[in-house]
Scaffold this active site. Structure first.
Site, PDB file in Angstrom:
ATOM      1  N   ASP A   1     -11.605   1.035  -2.629  1.00  0.00           N
ATOM      2  CA  ASP A   1     -10.153   0.884  -2.637  1.00  0.00           C
ATOM      3  C   ASP A   1      -9.671   1.441  -1.295  1.00  0.00           C
ATOM      4  O   ASP A   1      -8.976   2.452  -1.231  1.00  0.00           O
ATOM      5  CB  ASP A   1      -9.548   1.651  -3.831  1.00  0.00           C
ATOM      6  N   GLU A  25      -6.401  -7.546   0.657  1.00  0.00           N
ATOM      7  CA  GLU A  25      -4.990  -7.525   1.033  1.00  0.00           C
ATOM      8  C   GLU A  25      -4.872  -7.262   2.532  1.00  0.00           C
ATOM      9  O   GLU A  25      -4.943  -6.114   2.958  1.00  0.00           O
ATOM     10  CB  GLU A  25      -4.266  -6.410   0.267  1.00  0.00           C
ATOM     11  N   GLN A  49      -7.150  -4.265   2.957  1.00  0.00           N
ATOM     12  CA  GLN A  49      -7.489  -3.387   1.833  1.00  0.00           C
ATOM     13  C   GLN A  49      -8.444  -4.168   0.939  1.00  0.00           C
ATOM     14  O   GLN A  49      -8.115  -5.257   0.463  1.00  0.00           O
ATOM     15  CB  GLN A  49      -6.222  -3.009   1.041  1.00  0.00           C
ATOM     16  N   HIS A  99       3.260  -0.126  -2.790  1.00  0.00           N
ATOM     17  CA  HIS A  99       3.630  -1.548  -2.861  1.00  0.00           C
ATOM     18  C   HIS A  99       5.133  -1.784  -3.025  1.00  0.00           C
ATOM     19  O   HIS A  99       5.564  -2.610  -3.835  1.00  0.00           O
ATOM     20  CB  HIS A  99       2.884  -2.238  -4.001  1.00  0.00           C
ATOM     21  N   HIS A 148      -1.510 -10.046  -3.074  1.00  0.00           N
ATOM     22  CA  HIS A 148      -2.322  -9.191  -3.932  1.00  0.00           C
ATOM     23  C   HIS A 148      -3.058  -9.941  -5.039  1.00  0.00           C
ATOM     24  O   HIS A 148      -3.113  -9.479  -6.176  1.00  0.00           O
ATOM     25  CB  HIS A 148      -1.420  -8.089  -4.526  1.00  0.00           C
ATOM     26  N   SER A 149      -3.646 -11.092  -4.729  1.00  0.00           N
ATOM     27  CA  SER A 149      -4.435 -11.776  -5.767  1.00  0.00           C
ATOM     28  C   SER A 149      -5.701 -11.006  -6.083  1.00  0.00           C
ATOM     29  O   SER A 149      -6.308 -10.390  -5.209  1.00  0.00           O
ATOM     30  CB  SER A 149      -4.825 -13.186  -5.299  1.00  0.00           C
ATOM     31  N   TYR A 150      -6.082 -11.069  -7.372  1.00  0.00           N
ATOM     32  CA  TYR A 150      -7.383 -10.566  -7.813  1.00  0.00           C
ATOM     33  C   TYR A 150      -8.277 -11.797  -7.939  1.00  0.00           C
ATOM     34  O   TYR A 150      -8.021 -12.669  -8.767  1.00  0.00           O
ATOM     35  CB  TYR A 150      -7.287  -9.930  -9.197  1.00  0.00           C
ATOM     36  N   ASN A 168       0.817  -1.213   0.000  1.00  0.00           N
ATOM     37  CA  ASN A 168       0.000   0.000   0.000  1.00  0.00           C
ATOM     38  C   ASN A 168       0.864   1.283   0.000  1.00  0.00           C
ATOM     39  O   ASN A 168       2.059   1.214  -0.259  1.00  0.00           O
ATOM     40  CB  ASN A 168      -1.007  -0.006   1.145  1.00  0.00           C
ATOM     41  N   ARG A 169       0.257   2.398   0.322  1.00  0.00           N
ATOM     42  CA  ARG A 169       0.898   3.693   0.051  1.00  0.00           C
ATOM     43  C   ARG A 169       1.618   4.311   1.239  1.00  0.00           C
ATOM     44  O   ARG A 169       1.171   4.166   2.377  1.00  0.00           O
ATOM     45  CB  ARG A 169      -0.159   4.693  -0.446  1.00  0.00           C
TER      46      ARG A 169
HETATM   47  C1  GLA Z   1      -3.845  -1.650  -4.447  1.00  0.00           C
HETATM   48  C2  GLA Z   1      -4.169  -0.214  -4.384  1.00  0.00           C
HETATM   49  C3  GLA Z   1      -4.951   0.192  -5.564  1.00  0.00           C
HETATM   50  C4  GLA Z   1      -4.233  -0.187  -6.829  1.00  0.00           C
HETATM   51  C5  GLA Z   1      -3.948  -1.653  -6.831  1.00  0.00           C
HETATM   52  C6  GLA Z   1      -3.121  -2.031  -8.022  1.00  0.00           C
HETATM   53  O1  GLA Z   1      -4.878  -2.442  -4.053  1.00  0.00           O
HETATM   54  O2  GLA Z   1      -4.843   0.143  -3.212  1.00  0.00           O
HETATM   55  O3  GLA Z   1      -5.188   1.557  -5.538  1.00  0.00           O
HETATM   56  O4  GLA Z   1      -3.030   0.515  -6.908  1.00  0.00           O
HETATM   57  O5  GLA Z   1      -3.267  -2.006  -5.669  1.00  0.00           O
HETATM   58  O6  GLA Z   1      -3.627  -1.524  -9.223  1.00  0.00           O
END
Ligand code: GLA
Length: 401
Positions: A293, A366, A338, A147, A221-223, A121-122
């Site tokens: 998000d 996440e 997240q 990340h 970070h799986s989708y 994350n940020r």
């Molecule tokens: C995380 C962030 C999102 C985005 C994804 C990757 O989940 O919170 O804003 O950056 O990763 O696209």
């Protein structure tokens, strides 16, 4: 002891039963899968998966549990390349987004399946101060650090050690992040262990130790798309997050520092809600994220000792996909999660099986410490000092309804 006659009888009965079983499965054919996935042999298999631009060899490991669930993990980024789980009829489908080859991941990966770190994350402005020293990190998300930076843990090659336990197949990945990498202080020795258990859990255990004070926040970070990867958007999935509060953000998705109640807002998932039910509501927080998000503040933070052996009583998130009947539960030792609804997916990526990943075709859960914690003294600390050990365990568990 069995007499010879009894032994022959028993053998004959077993043979007849085996023949009946075979004829049943044949009669049902492929269209009508048997209600339960077939028993499989617990295994770990290794194959070569190409080389990176730097000439580093990448391996792909397939973990199979006794129920036939399969997880494929590669050493590049510790990426979960595919995860096959059964629907309510026992039919397996791959429930994570990704690419068929290494090349796709190297070229353009929005963190599909990856291990994210050193800080998931940020971090605002890519800066933080620790013990009076200011550190500047790589900025890869506008003015912010996301990340782990330009070459985060999702883009490095990990060293793999496969293993089998009585009721699980696993893979231990290790990586030494050097002092100064992406701007972080301290040599950080990390390990991430994926274990596919016979109770259909994918357990991920993260560990790290440092030789200089630093910050650590590792995640996965799986989708996911529980209907099957590439098969429609995720708006019909019903989501429950065991969290009464979330961390609201500013326009750059940096938390303001507040822990805000979800009550009466579209962020309230304390009762199950379809992801799509409120995602486009006229709400400032949803506008900032282009949908969900955000980081939720989990009500329960179970001890690692509990999640090492069992998950009972520690549920963080449950997702249910009504058409397939698949259920995914998330258990974690982390204080936050997240939830990202795939808002940046826009149809420009063609993934596995030539599926086009359109807007909100996958969602991420996440587990993590809160975003920008290094700059938020009121958030749980992410500081790791020499002699301490960072531990994080998350379990993604699959069942059907
Ligand atoms: C995380 C962030 C999102 C985005 C994804 C990757 O989940 O919170 O804003 O950056 O990763 O696209």
């Amino acid at each position: 002891m069995l007499s010879k006659k009894n032994f022959v009888c028993l053998a004959a009965v077993l043979l007849i039963m085996a023949m009946m079983f075979c004829s049943c499965t044949k009669r049902d054919g492929d269209e009508k899968p048997s209600p339960k996935p077939q028993r499989a042999e617990l295994s770990v298999e290794k194959q070569d998966f190409g080389t990176t631009a730097d000439g580093e060899a990448v391996e792909l490991y397939t973990l199979t549990n006794s129920n036939g669930l399969k997880a494929k993990i590669m050493t590049y980024g510790g990426i979960l390349v595919s995860l096959e789980a059964p629907d309510r009829n026992g039919k397996l489908a791959d429930v994570v987004l990704g690419y068929e080859t290494l090349d796709g991941y190297v070229r353009n990966n929005p963190y599909f399946g990856a291990i994210v770190g050193r800080y998931a994350n940020r971090i605002a402005n890519g800066e933080f101060t620790l013990d009076g020293t200011k550190y500047s990190l790589a900025k890869n998300n506008g003015e912010n650090h996301l990340h782990g930076g330009i070459k985060g843990f999702d883009k490095v090659v990990w060293t793999a050690e496969p293993f089998k336990e009585e009721d699980a197949a696993g893979l231990k990945l290790t990586y030494l992040s050097k002092d100064g990498e992406e701007g972080y202080p301290g040599n950080l020795a990390c390990s991430v262990t994926y274990t596919l258990t016979n109770d259909n859990g994918l357990k991920i255990s993260f560990d790290a130790q440092t030789d200089k004070a630093t910050v650590v926040n590792l995640s996965h970070h799986s989708y996911f798309n529980l209907a099957g990867q590439g098969d429609g958007n995720i708006l019909g999935h019903r989501l429950m997050i065991n969290a009464d509060r979330f961390t609201p953000v500013d326009a750059g998705l940096i938390p303001t520092g507040e822990l805000r109640s979800v009550k009466g807002t579209p962020m309230d998932f304390t009762q199950p809600f379809a992801i799509g039910a409120r995602i486009d509501e006229d709400d400032e927080q949803l506008k900032y994220g282009g949908g969900y998000d955000h980081n939720w503040v989990l009500n329960k933070t179970p001890a690692a000792s509990l999640l090492r052996s069992k998950t009972a009583g520690a549920l963080a998130v449950r997702v249910y996909e009504p058409t397939s009947g698949r259920v995914m539960e998330v258990y974690t030792t982390e204080p936050g999660v997240q939830f990202y609804a795939g808002n940046f997916l826009d149809g420009s990526i063609t993934g596995k099986d030539n599926k086009i990943y359109k807007h909100r075709y996958g969602f991420c859960l996440e587990p993590q410490h809160f975003p920008d914690s290094p700059n938020k003294p009121n958030f749980p600390s992410v500081v790791l000092r020499p002699g301490q050990r960072y531990t994080h365990i998350t379990v993604y568990k699959f069942s059907v309804r």
